[in-house]
Write an enzyme that holds these catalytic residues in place. Structure first.
Site, short mmCIF file in Angstrom:
data_model
loop_
_atom_site.label_atom_id
_atom_site.label_comp_id
_atom_site.label_asym_id
_atom_site.label_seq_id
_atom_site.Cartn_x
_atom_site.Cartn_y
_atom_site.Cartn_z
N LEU A 557 -1.63 27.74 -28.72
CA LEU A 557 -1.77 26.41 -28.14
C LEU A 557 -2.71 25.56 -28.96
CD1 LEU A 557 -2.25 27.13 -24.34
CD2 LEU A 557 -0.38 25.86 -25.37
N GLY A 560 -9.53 26.45 -31.26
CA GLY A 560 -10.80 25.83 -30.94
C GLY A 560 -11.91 26.41 -31.80
N PHE A 562 -14.22 28.35 -30.80
CA PHE A 562 -14.46 29.75 -30.46
C PHE A 562 -13.39 30.66 -31.06
CE2 PHE A 562 -16.43 27.45 -26.91
CZ PHE A 562 -17.69 28.02 -26.91
N GLY A 563 -12.22 30.08 -31.26
CA GLY A 563 -11.12 30.88 -31.77
C GLY A 563 -9.80 30.36 -31.23
N PRO A 564 -8.72 31.10 -31.52
CA PRO A 564 -7.40 30.62 -31.12
C PRO A 564 -7.17 30.75 -29.60
CG PRO A 564 -7.22 32.75 -32.16
CD PRO A 564 -8.67 32.34 -32.27
N VAL A 565 -6.32 29.88 -29.10
CA VAL A 565 -5.93 29.92 -27.69
C VAL A 565 -4.42 30.08 -27.63
CG1 VAL A 565 -6.07 28.77 -25.45
CG2 VAL A 565 -7.75 28.26 -27.22
N LYS A 579 -7.78 32.86 -24.42
CA LYS A 579 -8.70 32.35 -25.43
C LYS A 579 -9.43 33.51 -26.07
CE LYS A 579 -11.47 28.38 -25.78
NZ LYS A 579 -11.23 27.14 -25.12
N ASP A 701 -20.77 21.50 -24.88
CA ASP A 701 -19.70 21.02 -25.76
C ASP A 701 -18.78 20.06 -25.00
OD1 ASP A 701 -18.40 20.77 -28.14
OD2 ASP A 701 -17.26 22.65 -27.97
#
Ligand SMILES: *[C@@H]1O[C@H](CO)[C@@H](O)[C@H](O)[C@H]1NC(C)=O
Ligand SMILES: *[C@@H]1O[C@H](CO)[C@@H](O)[C@H](O)[C@H]1NC(C)=O
Ligand SMILES: *[C@@H]1O[C@H](CO)[C@@H](O)[C@H](O)[C@H]1NC(C)=O
Ligand SMILES: *[C@@H]1O[C@H](CO)[C@@H](O)[C@H](O)[C@H]1NC(C)=O
Ligand SMILES: *[C@@H]1O[C@H](CO)[C@@H](O)[C@H](O)[C@H]1NC(C)=O
Ligand SMILES: *[C@@H]1O[C@H](CO)[C@@H](O)[C@H](O)[C@H]1NC(C)=O
Ligand SMILES: *[C@@H]1O[C@H](CO)[C@@H](O)[C@H](O)[C@H]1NC(C)=O
Ligand SMILES: *[C@@H]1O[C@H](CO)[C@@H](O)[C@H](O)[C@H]1NC(C)=O
Ligand SMILES: *[C@@H]1O[C@H](CO)[C@@H](O)[C@H](O)[C@H]1NC(C)=O
Ligand SMILES: *[C@@H]1O[C@H](CO)[C@@H](O)[C@H](O)[C@H]1NC(C)=O
Ligand SMILES: *[C@@H]1O[C@H](CO)[C@@H](O)[C@H](O)[C@H]1NC(C)=O
Length: 856
Positions: A557, A560, A562-565, A579, A701
């Site tokens: 999707l 981000g 933090f990492g992929p979603v 996530k 954030d």
């Protein structure tokens, strides 16, 4: 029932005290002996000799003027059972109205028939009378109402019933009466309501049956085995309700439609002939018709041309006949229609656009026809069931309908040639209602056009999955009962082949455009996935793999910080965003789990709920409820460039037009009202995190891409509290916030840690975005070079020129003063000094003051 029970017991006790005092051979004593003999509550409750009122003063019984004789008795639902004893009710010589319904009475005393000279109404409904109805029933010459429904009466209906010439109401429904409808019934000339439905009657109608009942308004003979030709009902001038459904009636429907008929149910018979005959020889008043069911007959020809005159029609079912191929009937004026079933009626050509005028529609079944073209706009306001399967429809399903589907009871688009992009349904739903694949853009197609293997395999898997879920649910419930709530995982070791199939071993490595991440797990099925609300479903990492097609890029999707979603469906159709917090973590598994559990308990209508989590080796995986409509970043900045068709929904909304028909406009999200709603919801979420959680949560954030839009177009803030889970080296970077949203204090001090006031700053930037429609960085800010959104808007507010910053797209959609005021709130939020910024609670208050009223 429970509530009424106690008082009636008390009442009974008193009643029996009074009955016991009745002199023998009075109506009081007959009623007492009756109740006693039928196993009513124990007469021992009575205290002989007490001065108690006679039977007449009790509300069940009504006496005549002298206070001597009972004229009405209503002993319903008292659990009376057995046969009515001799010398009880049969002795109530003045009894006119007797209601013994809802007991377990099995038989009638022979002296009971002696009541014939007085009885006007008799109700034995819902008892256990068995055997045949004695000829003696003909003795009740004064009877006006006879209700024997829902008993076990069998044999033929006695012809003597015809002597009840004053009978207006006869209900024999739900017995086992057999044989033919007795010709003698015609003697009941005064009948207004006749119901012999759900029996075992055979044969045809007696001669003259139709013309016999001048005053009949309601005739129900449904659910028998009546055969022969349909009657000429033209004599029944008052008839409003006619139900002959579920018989074996043959012949043409000619002459049926007469008089003021409102409800006609002739479904499931063997009627033949040209359907238009039903009106051709009579002047039927269509405008009174409310309910018409001619389904499951053998009717032929084409529909009645005057159907469109039935303005009151609510229910129209013509399905399952043998009509000739015909165009869709003219129905534009049937605006009251709620149920329309034209399944299998030979329809060809297009569904007319005028179908959108049927604004009350709850059920629409046009399946099994030869309809072509695309699906027109429909009024979806009340629609709960739609079946368009087995046609030749093409194109896309109209957006309002598509959006409505998830909340509908049943829908089926299988066996068409429809494209179905931009829709998100569980694989189970695709298989059942869109027959086809699980692609993002599957085709609800003719099965011959699709590879077959896929289907059977998927189907099997589904069955297994369902069986397994059921099994584990059961196991879980047993466990719960035994108090071993947390031990369920032991049982899970015994998981069957479906899981074994997936007993794939790691480590697993996945790639995205910007990163590679590894889940260092040995056996995928041994790593649990915790879903907070469904603790008994033992999901594992293997389910996550399956849900995301092995974390396939196709399900990605977003990426981000933090990492992929990823997006996926867990078994049971749980739609989730997965996530992966790629950048490792310094906290232990236990700490991470504890933190996730804590975050899972934080619930607010404007927060994206954390659904669960998985600790896969080093990777911490957060599982969120999937948000249907993307995030604010997409909405404000990405979509106009046409990034992704699947997110396009967020650009559309539907509004009622003058006819009350819903239609799409792409303006819904570009109104001040909507923008304000996003701002206020987000502010509420932050106020909750800051002031409603303990310990306080600083989001760290706040930005447009952290604000998601749910299926109801409510804003929901995401990603709160994750920095704790990630911890360590990343924490600092997270703390710094995202470019364009970073408060000035962060660039000044080396080790400035995030505070609620830095969240307020981020919110201020979002508020500017909402009102101006511009990005925080790198957009065009007229009149300034090297500016950013904050400096530009702040400059204008200071110069009292803030109105020039308002997004021209929303300018016309609301009060300019409110928008300017909102910019001033943003101004306060983005104050240089943290201490000058308002708290989020105050921001909520300020925003409420500039809330557009409902109809702006
Ligand atoms: C007979 O009793 C039943 C159940 O109490 C009731 O529903 C029904 O309306 C009664 N019949 C008549 C004709 O009053
Ligand atoms: C009626 O029911 C009673 C008791 O349930 C039973 O003994 C009797 O045989 C039944 N009569 C008929 C005709 O079925
Ligand atoms: C039909 O109803 C009318 C008016 O209620 C009444 O005068 C007439 O006697 C009734 N006819 C029969 C056959 O009962
Ligand atoms: C039905 O019966 C009426 C008389 O009650 C008669 O006038 C009419 O012609 C009959 N119609 C048919 C279709 O038999
Ligand atoms: C007609 O009778 C059948 C069976 O008793 C019932 O299911 C149906 O709802 C009835 N039709 C109407 C219009 O009440
Ligand atoms: C009904 O009308 C058709 C023509 O529309 C005619 O052929 C038929 O004889 C009529 N039947 C009766 C009973 O009047
Ligand atoms: C048809 O029925 C409606 C209402 O049921 C009534 O208002 C109208 O006058 C009737 N028309 C004729 C021609 O009988
Ligand atoms: C429409 O009618 C058909 C045939 O009677 C039936 O199978 C189907 O369930 C009906 N559809 C709905 C939505 O009730
Ligand atoms: C649908 O269209 C195809 C191609 O035009 C045709 O072969 C098929 O018979 C049609 N199916 C139906 C149910 O009409
Ligand atoms: C299905 O629809 C597409 C266009 O949407 C068309 O090209 C194709 O021929 C159709 N297939 C059938 C079998 O009708
Ligand atoms: C949809 O219709 C098709 C064809 O009649 C049928 O096979 C399928 O089971 C239906 N699916 C649902 C969910 O009703």
């Amino acid at each position: 029932m429970g509530l009424g029970f106690l008082p009636s017991l008390l009442f009974l006790a008193l009643f029996f005290r009074s009955l016991a005092s009745q002199q023998p051979n009075t109506d009081g004593s007959y009623v007492r002996d009756f109740l006693e003999g039928m196993g009513g509550p124990a007469p021992a409750l009575s205290e002989p000799g007490g001065a108690l009122p006679p039977v007449c003063s009790w509300e069940w019984a009504t006496c005549d003027a002298d206070g001597e004789n009972v004229v009405a008795l209503a002993a319903t639902g008292l659990g009376l059972s057995g046969n009515i004893p001799e010398n009880t009710l049969g002795k109530l010589i003045k009894l006119q109205d007797l209601d013994l319904s809802r007991n377990s009475i099995t038989g009638i005393s022979s002296d009971f028939w002696g009541l014939g000279s007085s009885l006007r109404s008799l109700n034995f409904s819902r008892n256990r009378l068995n055997g045949s109805l004695p000829n003696n029933v003909g003795n009740f010459g004064k009877l006006e109402s006879l209700d024997l429904s829902h008993n076990d009466l069998s044999g033929e209906i006695p012809t003597t019933i015809g002597s009840l010439s004053g009978l207006r109401f006869l209900n024999l429904r739900g017995n086992m009466f057999e044989g033919r409808i007795p010709g003698g019934l015609l003697g009941c000339r005064s009948l207004v309501t006749l119901d012999i439905s759900s029996n075992r009657l055979i044969g045809g109608f007696p001669d003259g049956f139709g013309a016999g009942f001048r005053n009949l308004t309601s005739l129900d003979l449904s659910g028998n085995m009546i055969s022969g030709r349909l009657l000429n009902f033209s004599g029944l001038e008052s008839m409003g309700y006619l139900n002959l459904s579920g018989n074996q009636i043959q012949g043409s429907v000619m002459g049926v439609f007469q008089g003021p008929l409102q409800l006609i149910d002739l479904s499931s018979n063997q009627l033949q002939g040209h359907i238009s005959q039903v009106t051709s020889n009579s002047s039927f008043n269509w405008s009174g018709l409310v309910y018409l069911d001619l389904s499951r007959n053998h009717l032929s020809g084409e529909f009645f041309p005057n159907l469109n005159e039935a303005h009151s029609l609510k229910h129209l079912d013509l399905a399952g006949n043998r009509f000739s191929p015909q165009k869709f009937p003219s129905i534009a004026y049937l605006t009251s229609l709620e149920y329309l079933n034209l399944s299998g009626t030979g329809l060809t050509g297009k569904i007319p656009a005028e179908i959108s005028r049927l604004v009350s529609l709850t059920t629409l079944d046009l399946s099994r026809n030869r309809l072509t073209g695309s699906i027109p706009q429909l009024s979806t306001r009340d629609l709960g069931v739609i079946d368009l399967s087995v046609n030749n429809l093409t194109g896309e399903i109209p957006l309002p309908l598509l959006q409505r589907l998830p909340s509908m009871q049943r829908f089926n688009f299988s066996y068409n040639n429809l494209t179905l992009c931009a829709a998100r349904f569980s694989p189970e739903t695709y298989r059942a209602a869109f027959f086809g694949s699980q692609n993002d853009c599957p085709i609800a197609a003719n099965p011959d056009l699709l590879p077959k293997t896929k289907k059977t395999h998927g189907g099997l898997k589904l069955v297994l999955a369902i069986a397994l879920s059921a099994f584990f649910l059961l196991v879980g419930l047993v466990c719960l009962a035994l108090g071993c709530r947390r031990r369920t995982r032991l049982w899970a070791v015994k998981q069957l082949s479906y899981k074994e199939e997936q007993t794939i071993s790691g480590p697993f490595s996945f790639q995205t455009d910007s990163t590679t991440w590894v889940a260092d797990v040995k056996v995928a099925t041994s790593v649990p996935v915790v879903i907070f609300e469904k603790p008994l479903l033992n999901f594992t990492f293997a389910d996550l793999l399956a849900a995301t097609s092995h974390f396939d890029r196709g399900t990605l999707l977003a990426e981000g910080r933090f990492g992929p979603v990823y997006r996926g469906f867990l078994p049971g159709g749980i739609h989730v965003a997965v996530k992966v917090l790629v950048l490792g973590s310094t906290c232990t598994d236990l700490e991470a789990a504890r933190e996730f559990e804590r975050l899972g308990r934080i619930k607010h209508p404007n927060l994206v709920p954390l659904t669960g989590y998985c600790l896969a080796g080093e990777q911490r995986i957060a599982i969120y409820e999937y948000m249907e409509n993307g995030n604010l970043q997409n909405l404000l900045h990405d979509l106009p460039l046409g990034i992704q068709a699947t997110e396009d929904w967020s650009n559309d909304t539907w509004e009622e037009d003058n006819d009350g028909v819903q239609s799409i406009t792409s303006e819904g999200q570009t109104t001040w009202r909507f923008r304000h709603k996003i701002a206020l919801g987000t502010a509420r979420a932050l106020a909750y995190l800051h002031h409603g959680c303990f310990p306080q949560i600083v989001h760290r954030d706040v930005k447009a891409s952290s604000i998601y839009i749910d299926s109801a177009f409510e804003p929901r803030l995401s990603d709160f509290g994750l920095s704790k889970v990630v911890g360590g080296s990343l924490e600092e970077e997270i703390t710094r916030g995202s470019a364009g949203y970073t408060p000035p204090e962060f660039s000044e001090a080396e080790n400035y840690s995030a505070t609620p006031k830095s969240d307020v700053y981020g919110f201020g930037v979002v508020l500017f975005e909402l009102v101006t429609g511009k990005k925080p960085l790198g957009d065009e800010y007229p009149g300034e070079k090297d500016a950013n959104l904050v400096s530009w808007v702040r400059g204008l507010v200071k110069k009292n020129e803030s109105s020039s910053a308002i997004d021209p797209k929303i300018l016309e959609t609301g009060s300019e003063r409110q928008m300017e005021e909102a910019l001033r709130i943003g101004y306060l939020c983005t104050a240089e000094l943290p201490s000058k910024r308002p708290s989020m609670q105050q921001v909520v208050g300020l925003l409420k003051d500039v809330e557009p009223i409902a109809d702006q």
